[in-house]
Design a protein around this motif. Structure first.
Motif, mmCIF file in Angstrom:
data_model
loop_
_atom_site.group_PDB
_atom_site.id
_atom_site.type_symbol
_atom_site.label_atom_id
_atom_site.label_comp_id
_atom_site.label_asym_id
_atom_site.label_seq_id
_atom_site.Cartn_x
_atom_site.Cartn_y
_atom_site.Cartn_z
ATOM 1 N N THR A 79 0.829 -1.199 0.000
ATOM 2 C CA THR A 79 0.000 0.000 0.000
ATOM 3 C C THR A 79 0.867 1.254 0.000
ATOM 4 O OG1 THR A 79 -1.744 -1.135 1.239
ATOM 5 C CG2 THR A 79 -1.810 1.264 1.230
ATOM 6 N N SER A 80 0.554 2.158 -0.911
ATOM 7 C CA SER A 80 1.196 3.476 -0.929
ATOM 8 C C SER A 80 0.119 4.515 -1.195
ATOM 9 C CB SER A 80 2.283 3.551 -2.003
ATOM 10 O OG SER A 80 1.725 3.380 -3.292
ATOM 11 N N GLU A 81 0.389 5.744 -0.824
ATOM 12 C CA GLU A 81 -0.569 6.814 -1.002
ATOM 13 C C GLU A 81 -0.044 7.822 -2.018
ATOM 14 O OE1 GLU A 81 -1.584 8.544 2.719
ATOM 15 O OE2 GLU A 81 -2.288 6.664 3.605
ATOM 16 N N ASN A 82 -0.872 8.114 -3.027
ATOM 17 C CA ASN A 82 -0.529 9.107 -4.042
ATOM 18 C C ASN A 82 -1.553 10.232 -4.007
ATOM 19 O OD1 ASN A 82 1.646 7.535 -5.012
ATOM 20 N ND2 ASN A 82 0.260 6.361 -6.309
ATOM 21 N N ALA A 83 -1.093 11.449 -4.262
ATOM 22 C CA ALA A 83 -1.990 12.610 -4.304
ATOM 23 C C ALA A 83 -1.577 13.514 -5.447
ATOM 24 C CB ALA A 83 -1.950 13.367 -2.981
ATOM 25 N N THR A 84 -2.568 13.959 -6.212
ATOM 26 C CA THR A 84 -2.314 14.876 -7.318
ATOM 27 C C THR A 84 -2.661 16.293 -6.876
ATOM 28 O OG1 THR A 84 -2.830 13.172 -8.948
ATOM 29 C CG2 THR A 84 -2.905 15.455 -9.699
ATOM 30 N N ILE A 85 -1.721 17.200 -7.022
ATOM 31 C CA ILE A 85 -1.965 18.601 -6.686
ATOM 32 C C ILE A 85 -2.208 19.378 -7.975
ATOM 33 C CG2 ILE A 85 -0.617 18.512 -4.559
ATOM 34 C CD1 ILE A 85 1.683 19.843 -6.009
ATOM 35 N N ASN A 86 -3.039 20.395 -7.866
ATOM 36 C CA ASN A 86 -3.430 21.182 -9.034
ATOM 37 C C ASN A 86 -2.784 22.558 -9.013
ATOM 38 O OD1 ASN A 86 -5.296 19.230 -10.142
ATOM 39 N ND2 ASN A 86 -6.650 19.733 -8.440
ATOM 40 N N ALA A 87 -2.487 23.045 -10.189
ATOM 41 C CA ALA A 87 -1.968 24.404 -10.380
ATOM 42 C C ALA A 87 -2.224 24.799 -11.829
ATOM 43 C CB ALA A 87 -0.484 24.472 -10.052
ATOM 44 N N ASP A 88 -2.303 26.103 -12.062
ATOM 45 C CA ASP A 88 -2.535 26.603 -13.427
ATOM 46 C C ASP A 88 -3.779 25.973 -14.041
ATOM 47 O OD1 ASP A 88 -0.150 28.094 -13.223
ATOM 48 O OD2 ASP A 88 1.019 26.350 -13.857
ATOM 49 N N ASP A 89 -4.811 25.836 -13.205
ATOM 50 C CA ASP A 89 -6.102 25.316 -13.655
ATOM 51 C C ASP A 89 -6.032 23.877 -14.184
ATOM 52 O OD1 ASP A 89 -7.400 27.665 -12.989
ATOM 53 O OD2 ASP A 89 -7.113 28.539 -14.980
ATOM 54 N N GLY A 90 -5.172 23.070 -13.596
ATOM 55 C CA GLY A 90 -5.098 21.681 -14.015
ATOM 56 C C GLY A 90 -4.163 20.880 -13.135
ATOM 57 N N THR A 117 2.040 14.844 -9.222
ATOM 58 C CA THR A 117 1.589 13.738 -8.376
ATOM 59 C C THR A 117 2.663 13.432 -7.341
ATOM 60 O OG1 THR A 117 0.245 12.766 -10.148
ATOM 61 C CG2 THR A 117 0.844 11.339 -8.308
ATOM 62 N N LEU A 118 2.253 13.459 -6.083
ATOM 63 C CA LEU A 118 3.175 13.200 -4.989
ATOM 64 C C LEU A 118 2.867 11.851 -4.370
ATOM 65 C CD1 LEU A 118 3.066 16.707 -3.259
ATOM 66 C CD2 LEU A 118 4.698 15.894 -4.966
ATOM 67 N N SER A 119 3.907 11.161 -3.937
ATOM 68 C CA SER A 119 3.741 9.843 -3.332
ATOM 69 C C SER A 119 4.368 9.809 -1.957
ATOM 70 C CB SER A 119 4.372 8.762 -4.211
ATOM 71 O OG SER A 119 4.320 7.501 -3.562
ATOM 72 N N SER A 120 3.682 9.152 -1.034
ATOM 73 C CA SER A 120 4.217 8.994 0.318
ATOM 74 C C SER A 120 5.156 7.802 0.414
ATOM 75 C CB SER A 120 3.062 8.795 1.312
ATOM 76 O OG SER A 120 2.397 7.571 1.050
ATOM 77 N N GLY A 121 5.268 7.046 -0.697
ATOM 78 C CA GLY A 121 6.023 5.806 -0.645
ATOM 79 C C GLY A 121 5.200 4.714 -0.006
ATOM 80 N N ILE A 122 5.840 3.608 0.344
ATOM 81 C CA ILE A 122 5.128 2.478 0.935
ATOM 82 C C ILE A 122 4.731 2.818 2.370
ATOM 83 C CG2 ILE A 122 5.354 0.081 1.683
ATOM 84 C CD1 ILE A 122 7.274 -0.343 -0.653
#
Length: 217
Positions: A43-54, A58-63
Motif C-alpha cells: 500500500t502506498s498513497e498518491n496525491a495529485t496537486i493542481n496548479a494553473d487550472d489543471g 503527483t506526490l507519493s508517500s512511498g510504501i
C-alpha cells in the motif's frame, strides 16, 4: 532476466519467526506446512496537486504498509502460540484476554516457471496478524472438500541501514544471490549478523548503482 518471461507459481517452505522488541528472532523459526496461498498487497498513497487550472504534480508517500493474507489448511496450536499468543496445555487451546499477537517475520518460496531450478524467495520483515477465520463445513457424500484457515497480517517498515524496508525478494537465479545474507536480512538472530547482512547489501547496491549509466550520459 530481461530476456525471459516469468510466471510465479506455487507457495511452499513457509517459515515464521517470532521477534523481540529489537526485531531480532527469538528461538527457532517454525515451518508451516499446508499453506495454499500467500497474497501480498503493498500500500502506498498518491496525491495529485493542481496548479494553473489543471493537474500539476503527483506526490507519493512511498510504501505505508504491506498486507499478507495466508490460507492454510490447519494452523497448529504451536503456530497460533507463536503468531497470536494463544495458550495451549493439556490438549486445550485457549483464546483469552491475555492472547496478544506477536511480532513475526515470514519467509517462503515460489517458483518462476521459466526458471524452475532457481526459486524466488520472499521475506516480510516485521508484522502482526489478526485472529483467523475458522470455516467448518458438514461432510457430504462425495470427496472431502476442506476449507483452509485464513489469516491476515500487516507488516511495517523496518530500519535496514539508511533505508526502511518491509519486503525483500530473493532471486536465486542471480549468481550474486546469497541465501545466508538474505536470511540474516529478513530473520536476523542477533545484531551482528544483521549488521553484516545490511553492509553486504549496501556495498553491492553501491557497486551496482555506480556501474549503471546515468540519464543523459
Amino acid at each position: 532476466m530481461a530476456d525471459n518471461k516469468f510466471v510465479r507459481i506455487g507457495t511452499k517452505g513457509l517459515k515464521i519467526a517470532k521477534l523481540n522488541d529489537d526485531g531480532l528472532v527469538v528461538g527457532e523459526p517454525l515451518s508451516l506446512p499446508g499453506t495454499t496461498e500467500a497474497d501480498i498487497t503493498v500500500t502506498s498513497e498518491n496525491a495529485t496537486i493542481n496548479a494553473d487550472d489543471g493537474p500539476y504534480m503527483t506526490l507519493s508517500s512511498g510504501i505505508s504498509k504491506v498486507t499478507l493474507k495466508l490460507s492454510n489448511y490447519f494452523l497448529t496450536p504451536e503456530a497460533k502460540q507463536m503468531i497470536l499468543g494463544t495458550k495451549y496445555a493439556m490438549g486445550m487451546e485457549v483464546y483469552g484476554d491475555d492472547a496478544m499477537p506477536n511480532h513475526v517475520a515470514i519467509m517462503f518460496e515460489t517458483q518462476l516457471q521459466s526458471n524452475e531450478s532457481h526459486p524466488l524467495y520472499m521475506g516480510l520483515l516485521n508484522g502482526t496478524f489478526k485472529f483467523p477465520e475458522s470455516k467448518n463445513k458438514t461432510k457430504g457424500s462425495g470427496a472431502p472438500d476442506p476449507s483452509p484457515d485464513e489469516i491476515e497480517g500487516e507488516f511495517v517498515l523496518q530500519e535496514r541501514g539508511d533505508r526502511k524496508v518491509a519486503v525483500v525478494n530473493g532471486f536465486s537465479s542471480d549468481p550474486s544471490f546469497d541465501m545466508t545474507t538474505f536470511t540474516n536480512y529478513v530473520m536476523p538472530k542477533d545484531q551482528t549478523t544483521l549488521d553484516a547482512a545490511i553492509k553486504k547489501f549496501a556495498d553491492a547496491l553501491k557497486q551496482a548503482e555506480s556501474s549503471t549509466p546515468k540519464v543523459g550520459q
